[in-house]
Enzyme design. Structure first.
Site, short mmCIF file in Angstrom:
data_model
loop_
_atom_site.label_atom_id
_atom_site.label_comp_id
_atom_site.label_asym_id
_atom_site.label_seq_id
_atom_site.Cartn_x
_atom_site.Cartn_y
_atom_site.Cartn_z
NE ARG A 1 -0.40 0.89 4.83
CZ ARG A 1 0.11 2.08 5.16
NH1 ARG A 1 -0.11 3.11 4.40
NH2 ARG A 1 0.83 2.22 6.25
CB VAL A 2 1.40 4.24 -1.68
CG1 VAL A 2 2.51 3.42 -2.31
CG2 VAL A 2 0.26 4.38 -2.65
CB SER A 3 -0.16 6.21 3.36
OG SER A 3 1.17 6.59 3.63
CB THR A 4 1.93 10.22 0.71
OG1 THR A 4 3.05 9.63 0.05
CG2 THR A 4 2.07 10.08 2.21
CD GLN B 1 4.45 6.51 0.87
OE1 GLN B 1 3.24 6.36 1.07
NE2 GLN B 1 5.37 6.10 1.73
#
Length: 69
Positions: free
Chosen positions: A8-11, A14
């Site tokens: 997963r990426v959160s930003t 990213q």
């Protein structure tokens, strides 16, 4: 051994930097080296690590309960 991959990426940065692709690539390489059978890949983009209700994480949990991996 049957395994799954989760990334997963959160930003937005990213996501823009394609860190999902690099995460998956490293996980796939590790699985190959250890002769694991990857049966599914789960990806959540833009979800905070502080939130456990994420679409693919939920799907991963459901599949784990079904014994898919």
């Amino acid at each position: 051994m049957k395994v799954c991959l989760y990334a997963r990426v959160s930003t937005e940065q990213q996501e823009k930097d394609n860190t999902i692709l690099s995460q998956i690539k490293q996980l796939e390489e590790y699985a190959r080296k250890n002769q694991y059978d990857v049966v599914e890949t789960y990806i959540d983009e833009g979800w905070s690590g502080g939130v456990l209700a994420r679409p693919d994480l939920d799907r991963l949990r459901d599949d784990a309960n079904k014994g898919i991996f």
